[in-house]
Write a protein that holds these residues in place. Structure first.
Motif, mmCIF file in Angstrom:
data_model
loop_
_atom_site.group_PDB
_atom_site.id
_atom_site.type_symbol
_atom_site.label_atom_id
_atom_site.label_comp_id
_atom_site.label_asym_id
_atom_site.label_seq_id
_atom_site.Cartn_x
_atom_site.Cartn_y
_atom_site.Cartn_z
ATOM 1 N N PHE A 94 0.704 -1.258 0.073
ATOM 2 C CA PHE A 94 -0.180 -0.077 0.052
ATOM 3 C C PHE A 94 0.608 1.218 -0.047
ATOM 4 C CE2 PHE A 94 -3.238 2.858 1.803
ATOM 5 C CZ PHE A 94 -3.987 2.847 0.712
ATOM 6 N N GLY A 95 1.747 1.347 -1.021
ATOM 7 C CA GLY A 95 2.601 2.364 -0.954
ATOM 8 C C GLY A 95 1.880 3.587 -1.921
ATOM 9 N N LEU A 96 2.993 4.383 -2.318
ATOM 10 C CA LEU A 96 2.451 5.481 -2.784
ATOM 11 C C LEU A 96 1.607 5.484 -4.452
ATOM 12 C CD1 LEU A 96 4.764 8.025 -1.173
ATOM 13 C CD2 LEU A 96 3.017 9.070 -2.776
ATOM 14 N N VAL A 97 2.257 4.314 -4.925
ATOM 15 C CA VAL A 97 1.535 4.149 -6.363
ATOM 16 C C VAL A 97 0.222 3.550 -6.283
ATOM 17 C CG1 VAL A 97 1.766 2.645 -8.276
ATOM 18 C CG2 VAL A 97 3.748 3.944 -7.438
ATOM 19 N N ALA A 98 -0.092 2.465 -5.026
ATOM 20 C CA ALA A 98 -1.305 2.206 -4.739
ATOM 21 C C ALA A 98 -2.126 3.137 -4.232
ATOM 22 C CB ALA A 98 -1.092 0.919 -3.749
ATOM 23 N N ARG A 99 -1.495 4.014 -3.511
ATOM 24 C CA ARG A 99 -2.683 5.323 -3.075
ATOM 25 C C ARG A 99 -3.032 5.985 -4.058
ATOM 26 N NH1 ARG A 99 -0.612 5.758 2.940
ATOM 27 N NH2 ARG A 99 0.463 4.042 3.131
#
Ligand SMILES: Nc1ncnc2c1ncn2[C@@H]1O[C@H](COP(=O)(O)OP(=O)(O)O)[C@@H](O)[C@H]1O
Ligand SMILES: [Mg+2]
Length: 301
Positions: A158-163
């Motif tokens: 749930f890193g920045l790309v997933a956010r």
């Protein structure tokens, strides 16, 4: 264009398989579908393109990483349209449909994008909204106006790309195996999503606020006995239904023999002609997701 993210911070729960089949099923119904592969493992990409095609034709300049990188180099890349590829084997299968299925490929260094964005956030906390809004803004580009729907296959984190994917989404699908450890993760994912949306809305300008996308759990790899989930799984499934995140009523059965080989042939099970019960189930799944999307569009109208 409506945007659906297929997300779970656990790996191996069927995200990519569901994304491929949902995309192909919607395209067979006449929808113009764009798939985005946000996982550096590139499973979705190599479910449609052969690994040599990916390496030769896509990796050098046509991946989602090139778009993220282009933003950093002052917009060297004007339009994301040049990143879109059309997988040949599925196009042949869809020849009689008015729909289409295109894809923006993953890059094996996609996790560098997460690291870069996280470093930028450390240096520029004020850029919080901008950094999390990149995908949402990109998908509003006119290059995508010909699509009805985008499906985003997220990496298992749930890193920045997933956010970015969450901020861009109208609906989240959370594939889950019906076992204790897998379903336990759903609550923590739900909490993280809620916290993220709250933080985003606190930090952004008033007219940029996002609403928390509705989320649905999809039970995958369900083991059937006499056409019913086995008892151990049934009790986990009813526990989830009693909790916070709604499960779809369609479930996907465990079927390694049918799902295992499909990616290598480049045609998802729903179009491939193997496994009658699996295909029927997948079509029901596509119908159920479609009605959720129609409902969401109705509310937005
Ligand atoms: N319904 C299913 N039954 C049996 N095996 C499945 C099913 N769905 C996916 N698989 C297999 O499980 C593995 C992980 O699936 P995948 O879709 O790649 O999960 P994720 O994207 O969540 O990591 C793959 O080998 C895939 O073929
Ligand atoms: Mg995957």
């Amino acid at each position: 264009m409506q945007v659906v993210s297929i997300i779970n911070h656990k790996g191996g729960v069927g995200k990519t398989t569901l994304t491929a089949n949902l995309g192909a099923g919607l395209a067979a119904r006449g929808k113009r579908v764009l798939l985005l592969d946000l996982d550096s493992q590139a499973s979705l990409t190599v479910s449609f393109f052969t690994p040599p095609e990916w390496a030769a034709e896509l990796l050098p300049a046509r991946t989602i990483k090139h778009w993220f990188d282009g933003l950093d180099t002052g917009g060297a890349l004007q339009s994301p349209a040049g990143l879109i590829s059309t997988p040949r084997r599925v196009r042949e299968k869809l020849a009689r449909s008015t729909g289409r299925l295109d894809l923006i490929a993953a890059h094996r260094d996609l996790s560098d994008v997460d690291t870069t964005l996280a470093a930028q956030l450390m240096h520029d906390e004020a850029g919080f909204t901008l950094l999390h809004n990149r995908l949402r803004v990109a998908l509003q580009h006119e290059a995508f106006s010909g699509y009805d729907i985008a499906l985003i296959d997220c990496a298992p984190n749930f890193g920045l790309v997933a956010r970015n994917a969450v901020a861009a989404s109208d609906l989240l699908l959370i594939p889950t195996k019906p076992d204790y450890l897998s379903t336990n993760g759903i609550d923590s994912l739900g909490l993280k999503i809620a916290e993220f949306v709250e933080e985003f809305n606190v930090r952004c300008a008033e007219d940029e606020r996002i609403s928390r996308p509705p989320a649905a759990v999809v039970f995958t790899m369900v083991q059937l006995h006499n056409d019913e989930p086995i008892e151990a799984q049934r009790s986990v499934m009813s526990r989830v239904a009693a909790g916070g995140v709604m499960p779809l009523s369609t479930t996907i059965r465990d079927s390694k023999a049918v799902y295992g080989p499909a990616p290598e042939y480049g045609v998802p099970v729903i179009l491939g002609g193997t496994g009658r019960a699996q295909t029927r189930e997948l079509r029901e799944f596509v119908s159920e997701v479609s009605s959720h999307l129609d409902g969401a569009a109705g509310m937005a109208a």
